[in-house]
Design an enzyme around this catalytic site. Sequence first.
Site, short mmCIF file in Angstrom:
data_model
loop_
_atom_site.label_atom_id
_atom_site.label_comp_id
_atom_site.label_asym_id
_atom_site.label_seq_id
_atom_site.Cartn_x
_atom_site.Cartn_y
_atom_site.Cartn_z
N HIS A 100 39.65 41.15 31.67
CA HIS A 100 40.96 41.37 32.29
C HIS A 100 42.02 41.70 31.25
CE1 HIS A 100 42.08 41.40 36.40
NE2 HIS A 100 42.50 40.17 36.55
N ASN A 141 44.84 43.10 41.61
CA ASN A 141 46.02 42.30 41.93
C ASN A 141 47.20 42.56 40.99
OD1 ASN A 141 44.84 41.08 44.16
ND2 ASN A 141 43.94 39.46 42.91
N ASN A 156 48.38 38.49 38.24
CA ASN A 156 48.81 38.63 39.63
C ASN A 156 50.32 38.66 39.79
OD1 ASN A 156 46.09 38.45 40.02
ND2 ASN A 156 46.14 36.52 41.13
N ASP A 210 42.58 47.03 33.24
CA ASP A 210 41.12 47.01 33.39
C ASP A 210 40.71 47.60 34.73
OD1 ASP A 210 40.35 44.21 35.20
OD2 ASP A 210 42.37 44.40 34.39
#
Length: 189
Positions: free
Chosen positions: A19, A114, A67, A93
């Site tokens: 991530h 997200n 997020n 990513d």
Amino acid sequence: MRLLLALGNPGAKYRDTRHNIGWWLADRLALRWGGGPFRADADGLTAWTTAAARPGVEIHKPRTYMNLSGEALAALRDRRRFDPAADMLVLVDDVALPAGRFRLRARGSPGGHNGLASISASLGSDDYGRLRLGVGRPPDERIDLAAWVLSRMPRAEEERSLGAFPRAAEAVEYWLEHGVEAAMNRFNR
């Protein structure tokens, strides 16, 4: 002002995860352009480039979790003037691309990501550039996608990803000079 917004998660626990590949590229761009070290500010970690070829480029790593990336962007927009559609490129990513591949996009849906969903919600638009960096899909569909992106890459995948960074850096440099559409035409395969 031009903004490279690198998405990731703060903290040592997440530093080396899939991530955070956007942060990895941001670090290399800052080094390549003489813009480091990153300094903490109210919104995250920032490096400004002053090299003659790239003056006024801000490389920003939000300290919010992935997020909540849109919250960090909103704070930046409160303090800086820029047009997200023309002046911002998000480094992020992408599980739909294998490790070592990247793809530029001028706009589009978040595609289940997200961090991108948070940015789109903050802007009220999907009209902003992004450089999607491949991290691959889990080898087994039973593996939770969140757990996958929050895990480390095996060495071979990490080497493929890092091996693509010089060309990804060229793509970012081309975007700075010519815009996202031209960069897409030149670098997307």
